[in-house]
Motif scaffolding. Structure first.
Motif, short mmCIF file in Angstrom:
data_model
loop_
_atom_site.label_atom_id
_atom_site.label_comp_id
_atom_site.label_asym_id
_atom_site.label_seq_id
_atom_site.Cartn_x
_atom_site.Cartn_y
_atom_site.Cartn_z
N LEU A 138 0.83 -1.20 0.00
CA LEU A 138 0.00 0.00 0.00
C LEU A 138 0.87 1.26 0.00
N THR A 139 1.91 1.24 0.81
CA THR A 139 2.83 2.38 0.88
C THR A 139 3.54 2.62 -0.45
N GLU A 140 3.97 1.54 -1.08
CA GLU A 140 4.68 1.67 -2.35
C GLU A 140 3.76 2.19 -3.46
N ALA A 141 2.49 1.75 -3.43
CA ALA A 141 1.52 2.24 -4.42
C ALA A 141 1.26 3.72 -4.23
N ALA A 142 1.14 4.13 -2.97
CA ALA A 142 0.94 5.54 -2.66
C ALA A 142 2.15 6.36 -3.08
N ASN A 143 3.33 5.82 -2.80
CA ASN A 143 4.56 6.51 -3.17
C ASN A 143 4.64 6.72 -4.68
N LYS A 144 4.24 5.71 -5.43
CA LYS A 144 4.26 5.80 -6.89
C LYS A 144 3.31 6.88 -7.39
N ALA A 145 2.10 6.92 -6.82
CA ALA A 145 1.11 7.92 -7.23
C ALA A 145 1.59 9.34 -6.91
N ILE A 146 2.17 9.50 -5.73
CA ILE A 146 2.68 10.82 -5.31
C ILE A 146 3.83 11.26 -6.21
N THR A 147 4.75 10.34 -6.46
CA THR A 147 5.92 10.65 -7.30
C THR A 147 5.50 11.05 -8.71
N GLU A 148 4.52 10.35 -9.25
CA GLU A 148 4.04 10.68 -10.60
C GLU A 148 3.48 12.09 -10.65
N LYS A 149 2.74 12.47 -9.63
CA LYS A 149 2.16 13.83 -9.58
C LYS A 149 3.26 14.88 -9.49
N MET A 150 4.29 14.60 -8.71
CA MET A 150 5.39 15.55 -8.58
C MET A 150 6.19 15.64 -9.88
N ASN A 151 6.42 14.49 -10.51
CA ASN A 151 7.16 14.48 -11.77
C ASN A 151 6.40 15.21 -12.88
N ASP A 152 5.07 15.13 -12.81
CA ASP A 152 4.24 15.82 -13.81
C ASP A 152 4.11 17.32 -13.52
N LYS A 153 4.74 17.74 -12.42
CA LYS A 153 4.69 19.15 -11.99
C LYS A 153 3.25 19.65 -11.84
N THR A 154 2.44 18.80 -11.22
CA THR A 154 1.04 19.14 -10.96
C THR A 154 0.96 20.39 -10.10
N VAL A 155 0.10 21.32 -10.49
CA VAL A 155 -0.08 22.56 -9.74
C VAL A 155 -1.11 22.33 -8.64
N LEU A 156 -0.78 22.72 -7.43
CA LEU A 156 -1.67 22.52 -6.29
C LEU A 156 -2.57 23.73 -6.05
N SER A 157 -3.74 23.44 -5.50
CA SER A 157 -4.62 24.51 -5.05
C SER A 157 -4.07 25.06 -3.74
N ASP A 158 -4.66 26.14 -3.26
CA ASP A 158 -4.21 26.69 -1.97
C ASP A 158 -4.40 25.66 -0.85
N GLU A 159 -5.52 24.96 -0.90
CA GLU A 159 -5.76 23.92 0.11
C GLU A 159 -4.76 22.78 -0.05
N GLY A 160 -4.48 22.44 -1.31
CA GLY A 160 -3.51 21.38 -1.58
C GLY A 160 -2.12 21.74 -1.06
N ARG A 161 -1.75 22.97 -1.18
CA ARG A 161 -0.44 23.41 -0.69
C ARG A 161 -0.35 23.25 0.82
N LYS A 162 -1.45 23.51 1.51
CA LYS A 162 -1.47 23.34 2.97
C LYS A 162 -1.31 21.87 3.34
N HIS A 163 -2.03 21.01 2.61
CA HIS A 163 -1.91 19.57 2.87
C HIS A 163 -0.47 19.11 2.61
N TYR A 164 0.10 19.62 1.54
CA TYR A 164 1.46 19.22 1.16
C TYR A 164 2.45 19.62 2.26
N ALA A 165 2.37 20.85 2.70
CA ALA A 165 3.29 21.34 3.73
C ALA A 165 3.13 20.57 5.04
N SER A 166 1.88 20.20 5.35
CA SER A 166 1.62 19.49 6.62
C SER A 166 2.13 18.05 6.60
#
Length: 222
Positions: A106-134
């Motif tokens: 489960l952790t590895e699948a989550a890691n893959k999904a997160i990494t793909e979003k970062m590699n795609d340079k996905t733009v975060l919403s203001d709320e998303g930025r707060k989640h990311y920082a936390s």
């Protein structure tokens, strides 16, 4: 009893002298190796319990962090799975090799999904930025705690190897099953730590590129 010792004892009897055969340090009846293996088993089992507790505590932090990262990228269903995993880890119900393996998958699948979003340079919403920082602080705590398990795993590996070597044929399958959680971690946790460490670097890079402030407590640990 050897011929030499028999002769000594007989001579003592003829002379009316009491001879203590224990002074010759003879092995106990029933074999000393089996008793030694039993003692080793208790030690390895106790070590495994401590390691699994450490793993659960560290993995709870990491699952919490991953749930926040997934939420940041809008992956709500995946985030819910990681939140449930964090709760299970916090309750101490993840203790067998199969349960630990499921959590790792489960952790590895989550890691893959997160990494793909970062590699795609996905733009975060203001709320998303707060989640990311936390997510940084629990991720850093979990990574540091997971790294601390590795030296303990080395000790466990040595103890369990000795124990399995000394176990009887009939006891060996049961013993392997009993120590399977620790042995799974011995084989898989180092690679898992490497994956988590790599992702922490990507998290920092993404934060810098998107001007997301990293908490000082977390940055000092990563």
């Amino acid at each position: 009893m050897t011929k030499k010792l028999s002769a000594i004892v007989m001579a003592g009897v003829l002379l009316g002298v009491s001879v203590n055969i224990h002074a010759f340090d003879l092995p106990k009846m029933g074999g000393g190796k089996k008793q030694e293996a039993s003692t080793g088993s208790a030690d390895a089992s106790s070590m495994q319990e401590g390691i699994v507790r450490q793993y659960d505590a560290a993995s709870k932090e990491l699952a919490t962090a991953q749930a926040r990262l997934l939420s940041a990228f809008g992956l709500k269903d995946e985030a819910a799975k990681l939140e449930a995993a964090a709760n299970a880890l916090g309750s101490g119900t993840v203790s067998t090799a199969d349960e630990i393996k499921k959590n790792a998958v489960l952790t590895e699948a989550a890691n893959k999904a997160i990494t793909e979003k970062m590699n795609d340079k996905t733009v975060l919403s203001d709320e998303g930025r707060k989640h990311y920082a936390s997510a940084f602080l629990p991720y850093a705590k979990g990574l540091v705690a997971t790294n601390k398990i590795l030296p303990e795993l080395k000790k466990f590996s040595e103890a369990s190897s000795s124990q399995l070597k000394n176990a009887g044929v009939m006891d060996l399958p049961k013993l392997k099953s009993k120590l399977s959680a620790g042995m799974y971690l011995v084989s898989n946790l180092p690679g898992h730590v490497g994956m988590l460490t790599s992702t922490s670097g990507k998290m920092l890079t993404y934060a810098k590129e998107n001007k997301i402030e990293v908490p000082k407590d977390a940055s000092s640990m990563l």
